[in-house]
Design an enzyme around this catalytic site. Sequence first.
Site, PDB file in Angstrom:
ATOM      1  CB  THR A  45      -0.956   0.015   1.201  1.00 44.41           C
ATOM      2  OG1 THR A  45      -0.192  -0.146   2.411  1.00 44.41           O
ATOM      3  CG2 THR A  45      -1.982  -1.103   1.091  1.00 44.41           C
ATOM      4  CG  ASN A  47       5.541  -0.647  -2.841  1.00 47.62           C
ATOM      5  OD1 ASN A  47       6.330  -0.074  -2.087  1.00 47.62           O
ATOM      6  ND2 ASN A  47       5.570  -1.947  -3.030  1.00 47.62           N
ATOM      7  CE1 TYR A 101      10.511  -6.516   0.310  1.00 47.26           C
ATOM      8  CE2 TYR A 101       9.519  -5.018   1.902  1.00 47.26           C
ATOM      9  CZ  TYR A 101       9.906  -5.303   0.602  1.00 47.26           C
ATOM     10  OH  TYR A 101       9.708  -4.373  -0.388  1.00 47.26           O
ATOM     11  CD1 TRP A 115      13.575 -12.037  10.927  1.00 46.75           C
ATOM     12  CD2 TRP A 115      13.783 -11.300   8.827  1.00 46.75           C
ATOM     13  NE1 TRP A 115      14.463 -12.869  10.278  1.00 46.75           N
ATOM     14  CE2 TRP A 115      14.607 -12.440   8.993  1.00 46.75           C
ATOM     15  CE3 TRP A 115      13.755 -10.675   7.566  1.00 46.75           C
ATOM     16  CZ2 TRP A 115      15.385 -12.951   7.969  1.00 46.75           C
ATOM     17  CZ3 TRP A 115      14.519 -11.187   6.533  1.00 46.75           C
ATOM     18  CH2 TRP A 115      15.328 -12.321   6.740  1.00 46.75           C
ATOM     19  NE  ARG A 116       4.578  -8.519   7.867  1.00 46.24           N
ATOM     20  CZ  ARG A 116       4.314  -8.535   6.555  1.00 46.24           C
ATOM     21  NH1 ARG A 116       4.415  -9.669   5.885  1.00 46.24           N
ATOM     22  NH2 ARG A 116       3.948  -7.439   5.929  1.00 46.24           N
ATOM     23  NE  ARG A 180       1.888 -11.322  -1.567  1.00 44.44           N
ATOM     24  CZ  ARG A 180       1.260 -11.087  -2.712  1.00 44.44           C
ATOM     25  NH1 ARG A 180       0.181 -11.805  -3.023  1.00 44.44           N
ATOM     26  NH2 ARG A 180       1.690 -10.171  -3.542  1.00 44.44           N
ATOM     27  CE  LYS A 238      -4.376  -5.990  -9.584  1.00 49.35           C
ATOM     28  NZ  LYS A 238      -3.700  -5.401  -8.401  1.00 49.35           N
ATOM     29  N   GLY A 270       1.709  -5.085  -9.357  1.00 48.78           N
ATOM     30  CA  GLY A 270       0.313  -4.808  -9.061  1.00 48.78           C
ATOM     31  C   GLY A 270       0.099  -3.501  -8.320  1.00 48.78           C
ATOM     32  CG  ASP A 271       2.190  -3.047  -4.776  1.00 48.68           C
ATOM     33  OD1 ASP A 271       1.184  -3.732  -4.564  1.00 48.68           O
ATOM     34  OD2 ASP A 271       3.317  -3.313  -4.320  1.00 48.68           O
TER      35      ASP A 271
END
Length: 314
Positions: A45, A47, A101, A115-116, A180, A238, A270-271
């Site tokens: 989001t 991006n 990431y 890593w989040r 995801r 898409k 896609g972004d």
Amino acid sequence: MTSTPILSPTAPSTALRFLSIGECMVEMAPGDAPGAFQMGFAGDTFNTAWYMRALRPDIATQYFTKVGTDAVSDAMLKKMTDAGIDVSHVVPSKTRTVGLYMISLDQGERSFSYWRSQSAARQLADDTQALAQAMGAADLIYLSGITIAILDPAGRDALLDAIQSARRHGKTVAFDSNLRPRLWANEKQMTLTVMRFAQACDIVLPSFDDEAAYFGDATIQDTLDRYRTAGATTVVVKNGAGQVLYWHAGQSSTVTPPPVPHIVDTTSAGDSFNAGFFAGLDREMPMEDRILAASRVAAQVIGAKGALVELKES
């Protein structure tokens, strides 16, 4: 063929206001030397907000998330403000930081390691007042399947309530399902939750390959019909290099994107497409032209390395 604007500002005498909601992360991308990585900032989001600002500097582009109060969070906010993105609605956290990431590339295709666990953005919906204020200052609100995947169940419910309220107050809500499965407890939870949010949105921009894999759609028409039945008034499916199928204002048709001569890195394809599509929503132009413009933006992006690519004027 309709060519009327889909959106117009709700505040008198102002430009359109765009709000993107989600998580921006530290990005470690492959550098020029073997084994070397370069640090940047990206996230689906974010991006889209970055490309929206690049394409339409006349539009007020805002980002809503939660970050830490440490040096890397400050650097992230500077990245946003340097791009002209309004961060006045970003919420600080004293106990958390930002996620990270790492990208691995193999012949243009990317894979990620994340890593989040301590990402402040996982709590972005906890402050419902801040969320409501941010939405109240926007005309077009955008979120993704990743936005909702990182939240706990209470956070998802709070965000869903907020976008439903925003719609009742005349805001337009756009959603990219961005499936995801690694972010979800299981695929059933993912698909059910994604459809709950799709039912609360006006514009849905799914990617057929993901929809086929996790919803079992046999054709792009199946994907379009499912989101149209859910209540979306505009659906754009898409389809990689294949035909894009859309539904809008009672009309459905396909658009063939221009060929891409050379694919370097599909990160943010896609972004950037989403931003290219949003950039034309307040202008009088046929849907086909909006989708072609979005496809040309995505073609530029996948022809270079990294999530954020400087665009050339088309």
